[in-house]
Every structure is written in structure tokens, then in C-alpha cells.
Enzyme design. Structure first.
Site, mmCIF file in Angstrom:
data_model
loop_
_atom_site.group_PDB
_atom_site.id
_atom_site.type_symbol
_atom_site.label_atom_id
_atom_site.label_comp_id
_atom_site.label_asym_id
_atom_site.label_seq_id
_atom_site.Cartn_x
_atom_site.Cartn_y
_atom_site.Cartn_z
ATOM 1 N N CYS A 17 13.955 9.584 -4.828
ATOM 2 C CA CYS A 17 14.616 10.677 -4.128
ATOM 3 C C CYS A 17 13.638 11.848 -4.093
ATOM 4 O O CYS A 17 12.528 11.745 -4.606
ATOM 5 C CB CYS A 17 15.902 11.056 -4.862
ATOM 6 S SG CYS A 17 17.063 11.981 -3.846
ATOM 7 N N ARG A 28 20.922 12.251 -6.845
ATOM 8 C CA ARG A 28 21.214 10.928 -6.278
ATOM 9 C C ARG A 28 20.476 9.805 -6.977
ATOM 10 O O ARG A 28 21.084 8.782 -7.331
ATOM 11 C CB ARG A 28 20.901 10.924 -4.776
ATOM 12 C CG ARG A 28 21.836 11.841 -4.001
ATOM 13 C CD ARG A 28 21.359 12.095 -2.601
ATOM 14 N NE ARG A 28 20.228 13.024 -2.633
ATOM 15 C CZ ARG A 28 19.660 13.536 -1.551
ATOM 16 N NH1 ARG A 28 20.093 13.187 -0.356
ATOM 17 N NH2 ARG A 28 18.663 14.381 -1.658
#
Length: 139
Positions: free
Chosen positions: A8, A14
Site C-alpha cells: 500500500c 489497508r
């Protein structure tokens, strides 16, 4: 044993959530790592939202992709468009997968509204991680 890297932008939300779920669902079938193009530290709200689902990611660290350049991964999963577009070339034969999850760190509103957006993204990542393990890391 399979090696999976989740990428990411900042390795704070995330990818950390994905690492937590992939470790949970894969168990001893894979080694799971996460990294970012940059390192922003593990987001406290990501730690909290995972804790609410019984998964402790408080010991995770925010790592830079450069730390893993010499590792041979079986799968590289990008969880945001920026990481997919900015990811350095990996001289490996890894299967590259991509899913652009919304960034809960950009959520606006009250604390409750922000945590609801974290929960929604967590659930999306949970389903993705479970499907990934079921399809790619069969016993």
C-alpha cells in the site's frame, strides 16, 4: 511455504488490515508480509478496528518496500492504486494481484462515522483475504 507481500502507499491501514486477516486465515500455510512505498506507522484506528474483530495487529510495524527487494514472493497484492502505479519493479515471478480498497485514513466526520468507514473497509478486506486464502493457499 508460500510468501505473500501486501503493498500500500504508507503501510498504515489497508495493508496492515490485510496482513492481519491473511495471517489469521492462512495460519501456517504462508508467510505474510506488508510494506509501503513510504512508511507512515500503523494507524491506531486500524489497530482498534481489528481489535474489535478479535485480531491483534498492535505489534505490526510499518515497513518500506525496499526491505523486501531481495525476497522471492509467490504473491504480491497491491491494495491501492497508488501502490500499484508506484511499485518498484520486482525481479521475481510473483503472481501480482490488485484491489483498490477505499482509504479509511481519509474518512471525515465524527469519531463514530470515521470508525464506521474503517469497519466497512475492514469487512471488504476481510472478505478479500478469506477468498484469497481459499483460492490460492489450499491445503
Amino acid at each position: 511455504m508460500k510468501k505473500v507481500l501486501v503493498l500500500c502507499t504508507g503501510n498504515s491501514c489497508r495493508s496492515q488490515i490485510a496482513e492481519g486477516y491473511l495471517r489469521y486465515f492462512a495460519g501456517d500455510r504462508a508467510e505474510i508480509y506488508s510494506a509501503g512505498i513510504e512508511t507512515h506507522g500503523v494507524n491506531p484506528k486500524a489497530i482498534e478496528i481489528m481489535k474489535r474483530d478479535g485480531i491483534d495487529i498492535s505489534g505490526h510495524t510499518s515497513n518500506n518496500i525496499d526491505e523486501y527487494m531481495d525476497m522471492d514472493f509467490d504473491y504480491v497484492i497491491t491494495v491501492c492504486d497508488n501502490a500499484k502505479e508506484s511499485c518498484p519493479y520486482f525481479p521475481i515471478n510473483a503472481v501480482k494481484l490488485h484491489y483498490n480498497f477505499p482509504d479509511p485514513a481519509k474518512a471525515k466526520g465524527s469519531d463514530e462515522e470515521v470508525m464506521e468507514q474503517f469497519r466497512e473497509v475492514r469487512e471488504m478486506i476481510r472478505k478479500y483475504a478469506q477468498n484469497f486464502v481459499n483460492e490460492n493457499l489450499k491445503r
